[in-house]
Each structure stands twice: as structure tokens, then as C-alpha cells.
Write a protein that holds these residues in place. Structure first.
Motif, PDB file in Angstrom:
ATOM      1  N   UNK A 223      52.018  -4.640  77.725  1.00 11.29           N
ATOM      2  CA  UNK A 223      51.110  -3.920  78.542  1.00 11.29           C
ATOM      3  C   UNK A 223      52.367  -3.426  79.398  1.00 11.29           C
ATOM      4  N   UNK A 224      53.410  -4.667  79.959  1.00 11.03           N
ATOM      5  CA  UNK A 224      54.420  -4.266  80.591  1.00 11.03           C
ATOM      6  C   UNK A 224      55.855  -3.334  79.993  1.00 11.03           C
ATOM      7  N   UNK A 225      55.558  -3.392  78.759  1.00 12.36           N
ATOM      8  CA  UNK A 225      56.630  -2.611  77.800  1.00 12.36           C
ATOM      9  C   UNK A 225      56.071  -1.265  78.015  1.00 12.36           C
ATOM     10  N   UNK A 226      55.116  -1.230  77.566  1.00 12.96           N
ATOM     11  CA  UNK A 226      54.611   0.280  77.883  1.00 12.96           C
ATOM     12  C   UNK A 226      54.580   0.916  78.649  1.00 12.96           C
ATOM     13  N   UNK A 227      54.641   0.429  79.927  1.00 17.42           N
ATOM     14  CA  UNK A 227      54.973   0.678  81.663  1.00 17.42           C
ATOM     15  C   UNK A 227      56.548   1.070  82.037  1.00 17.42           C
ATOM     16  N   UNK A 228      57.520   0.368  81.189  1.00 11.64           N
ATOM     17  CA  UNK A 228      58.351   0.022  81.586  1.00 11.64           C
ATOM     18  C   UNK A 228      59.089   0.749  80.576  1.00 11.64           C
ATOM     19  N   UNK A 233      53.889  10.958  75.554  1.00 14.35           N
ATOM     20  CA  UNK A 233      52.988  10.535  75.277  1.00 14.35           C
ATOM     21  C   UNK A 233      52.743   9.369  74.347  1.00 14.35           C
ATOM     22  N   UNK A 234      50.994   8.594  74.424  1.00 16.06           N
ATOM     23  CA  UNK A 234      50.636   7.682  74.192  1.00 16.06           C
ATOM     24  C   UNK A 234      50.152   8.816  72.876  1.00 16.06           C
ATOM     25  N   UNK A 235      50.137   8.042  71.046  1.00 20.39           N
ATOM     26  CA  UNK A 235      49.141   8.475  70.191  1.00 20.39           C
ATOM     27  C   UNK A 235      48.726   7.528  69.525  1.00 20.39           C
ATOM     28  N   UNK A 236      47.121   7.214  69.309  1.00 22.39           N
ATOM     29  CA  UNK A 236      46.856   5.816  69.623  1.00 22.39           C
ATOM     30  C   UNK A 236      46.046   5.506  68.149  1.00 22.39           C
ATOM     31  N   UNK A 237      46.526   4.729  67.396  1.00 23.25           N
ATOM     32  CA  UNK A 237      45.068   4.301  66.172  1.00 23.25           C
ATOM     33  C   UNK A 237      44.372   2.942  66.658  1.00 23.25           C
ATOM     34  N   UNK A 238      43.222   2.710  66.378  1.00 21.34           N
ATOM     35  CA  UNK A 238      41.871   1.791  66.613  1.00 21.34           C
ATOM     36  C   UNK A 238      42.160   1.389  65.426  1.00 21.34           C
ATOM     37  N   UNK A 239      42.748   0.002  65.476  1.00 21.85           N
ATOM     38  CA  UNK A 239      42.341  -0.854  63.747  1.00 21.85           C
ATOM     39  C   UNK A 239      40.798  -1.085  63.580  1.00 21.85           C
ATOM     40  N   UNK A 258      48.242  -1.547  84.862  1.00 22.66           N
ATOM     41  CA  UNK A 258      49.636  -1.413  84.092  1.00 22.66           C
ATOM     42  C   UNK A 258      50.096   0.278  83.205  1.00 22.66           C
ATOM     43  N   UNK A 259      49.314   0.863  82.160  1.00 24.33           N
ATOM     44  CA  UNK A 259      48.778   1.496  81.409  1.00 24.33           C
ATOM     45  C   UNK A 259      49.351   3.011  82.498  1.00 24.33           C
ATOM     46  N   UNK A 260      47.534   2.772  83.123  1.00 29.45           N
ATOM     47  CA  UNK A 260      47.345   4.029  83.845  1.00 29.45           C
ATOM     48  C   UNK A 260      48.474   4.751  85.136  1.00 29.45           C
ATOM     49  N   UNK A 261      49.791   3.924  84.941  1.00 31.42           N
ATOM     50  CA  UNK A 261      50.643   4.089  85.347  1.00 31.42           C
ATOM     51  C   UNK A 261      51.875   4.903  85.426  1.00 31.42           C
ATOM     52  N   UNK A 262      51.732   4.884  83.524  1.00 30.12           N
ATOM     53  CA  UNK A 262      52.775   5.664  82.437  1.00 30.12           C
ATOM     54  C   UNK A 262      52.257   7.291  82.707  1.00 30.12           C
ATOM     55  N   UNK A 263      53.387   8.101  82.326  1.00 29.04           N
ATOM     56  CA  UNK A 263      53.196   9.583  82.886  1.00 29.04           C
ATOM     57  C   UNK A 263      52.300   9.869  81.889  1.00 29.04           C
TER      58      UNK A 263
END
Length: 301
Positions: A223-228, A233-239, A258-263
Motif C-alpha cells: 500500500x505504501x508503494x501505491x501511495x508513493x 488511475x487505478x484499474x482493479x482486478x479482484x481475483x 494510504x490508498x485514499x491519499x492517492x490522486x
């Protein structure tokens, strides 16, 4: 005398049975000869079922599990259940006396046994980096087998038009991470993954350089990497949802500080792709059209 001989010759000609012309099909594991257009069709792969259904071809048998939701109402009420994607019911397949049996991807290993039972064709794609091109090629192949060339051409034209529409909508909209969630873990899908077309054909740049696709779980990230990385855009596949285990796990997992802080999160740019179309039938025409519509709706929202 000559007229009698000609009459006899004509009688023999009309009495000689006509045979359907053989159809030779080149595929991922070799070459298969069909004795005419198949009437009774078995398929061990939902993407191939998707493509056959799009072409208007009836299927007599299909897998007994993992039916994608978007195809559920297209599966015949009473059909021969052929076992799982990985473990076909060869006894039932042999007893069905069918004209052709299609395998692909997860069921490709069945080819070695099935080819000695009935004509078998492997529709697996060789290159995930051009999934859309592979889908189009498979539609053409199926169109040639079943005499549905015009239908295949129409479907491919519609796919090309949809791709151009989404590509135009994606222009100058920024970069993206295409992520897959799996049992609490997160990975990134890249240019060789099952949804590689988001980057390769739509032209949406990856926010992460040098993605090493693990296919099932992607390239593992935190999650830290996603914020960094902070993608647009995030496209999500829920396996988990794709395999029928836990619906909504991805949304719950990504709803964090963390994710909620991303653009992407703050702009409402998180798009949850249909999990079965993205994970189970990624090579199916109707599934890809559904995914393209989801991407388009998200980009235009």
C-alpha cells in the motif's frame, strides 16, 4: 447404345453419396482435421464459449464450474457438464459422440488425451501482449470453421471501433496502475498480463516502470508503494471475486488511509473491472467488450 451408357453413368453419379469437405484447422498444439462443419460442439474453456456464443454458435457441452456471471444466461439450461476447467470428464466427452472439442489456456493440457477421442482444437493465445489481436484471430478461425466469416468480420470491426473510442477517451488522462488483489495481497499487472491491453492497446502509460508480471498475482507491491507511486488511475482486478471465493474483497482491502491519499482515490479514479471477465475469460470477445465499456465509463465519469 451411347444414350443408354450416358444414362447409366448419370444414375451412378446421382447415386454416389456426397461427402462434406474436410476442414483443416491449425492451432496452438498442431493441426486438426474436421469432416465438415461441426454440428455438436463441446468446449472446455469459457473464453471460447464466449466467442462461440458471440458468433451465434450453439454449444452442447461446457465446464461445470466457474460460469462467468455475464455469460450465465447464455449457457443452455440443459447442457453436458464436462468437469472443471482443469479436470475434464473424459468419459462423458467420449460418450457424447460430438464433432469437435475446444480447449484453451487452463484446459490446454487436456489436448493430449482428448485428441485421441475426438477432433480437438486448442484455442490458446500465444501472446498476452496482444490479447485483442488474439481474440480477433480466434474469431476469424471460428468463423472459418463454422461458416460465420461475415459475423466474425462484424464483431472484429465493432471491437476495433470500441478500442478507438476508449483510446480517444484515455488520451491525456494520465497514467495508471493495473492491480490485482488476491487473498489480501496486491500486485501490478503490466505489458504481458491478462489485461495488458489497457497499456498496450489503449495507450494508458503504466505508473510503474519495468513491471515483472506474475500473471496470477502480478508484481507484488505494498500500500505504501501505491501511495508513493501516486497514479492518476487505478484499474482493479479482484481475483478472489473472479474465482468465486470472496466478492468485494478488493474494495475492502483498498479502502485504507494510504490508498485514499492517492490522486486516483481522491479524484474518484478507481475502476473495479468485472472480475470474471478480467480473470477467467480474458480472451473472450463479449468479456473484453464489457471491460472496455467499464473503462470508458470510468474515464468519462
Amino acid at each position: 447404345m451411347k444414350s443408354v451408357w450416358l444414362a447409366a453413368l448419370a444414375a451412378v453419379a446421382f447415386a454416389t453419396p456426397t461427402h462434406a469437405q474436410d476442414i483443416v484447422v491449425n492451432h496452438a498444439q498442431g493441426e486438426t482435421t474436421l469432416s465438415g462443419v461441426p454440428a455438436k460442439v463441446l468446449v472446455q474453456d469459457w473464453a471460447t464459449f464466449d466467442n462461440l456464443n458471440a458468433l451465434g454458435i450453439d454449444v452442447a457441452g461446457a465446464p461445470s464450474s466457474n460460469v462467468p456471471g455475464y455469460l450465465a444466461d447464455k449457457v443452455p439450461a440443459e447442457y453436458l457438464q464436462l468437469g472443471s476447467l482443469f479436470e475434464p470428464d473424459f468419459e462423458g466427452i467420449a460418450a457424447s459422440e460430438s464433432d469437435v472439442y475446444f480447449v484453451s489456456a487452463r484446459s490446454a493440457e487436456a489436448y493430449g488425451t482428448a485428441k485421441d477421442i475426438l477432433p480437438t482444437i486448442d484455442m490458446s493465445l500465444a501472446d498476452n501482449s496482444d490479447i485483442l489481436g488474439g481474440i480477433k484471430a480466434n474469431l476469424v478461425k471460428l468463423g472459418d470453421i463454422f461458416g460465420r466469416q461475415a459475423e466474425a468480420e462484424q464483431l472484429n470491426a465493432a471491437l476495433d471501433a470500441k478500442v478507438e473510442e476508449v483510446k480517444a477517451a484515455a488520451a491525456d488522462k494520465g497514467n495508471a496502475l493495473v492491480i490485482v488483489t488476491n487473498a489480501g495481497n496486491v500486485g501490478v499487472y503490466g505489458p504481458d498480463s491478462r489485461v495488458a491491453w489497457i497499456h498496450n492497446q489503449l495507450g494508458i502509460p503504466s505508473a510503474m516502470a519495468d513491471v515483472e508480471d506474475g500473471d496470477h498475482g502480478g508484481d507484488g507491491i505494498s500500500m505504501e508503494f501505491i501511495l508513493e507511486t501516486n497514479p492518476d488511475w487505478l484499474f482493479v482486478v479482484d481475483r478472489d471475486a473472479g474465482t468465486g471465493e470472496t466478492a468485494g474483497a478488493a474494495a475492502a482491502l483498498l479502502d485504507n488511509e494510504l490508498v485514499n491519499q492517492t490522486k486516483a482515490a481522491q479524484e474518484g479514479h478507481i475502476i473495479y473491472l468485472d472480475p470474471q471477465a478480467a480473470y477467467i475469460t480474458m480472451h473472450g470477445y463479449q468479456g473484453v467488450m464489457l471491460l472496455l465499456d467499464q473503462v470508458l465509463a470510468g474515464l468519462n465519469a
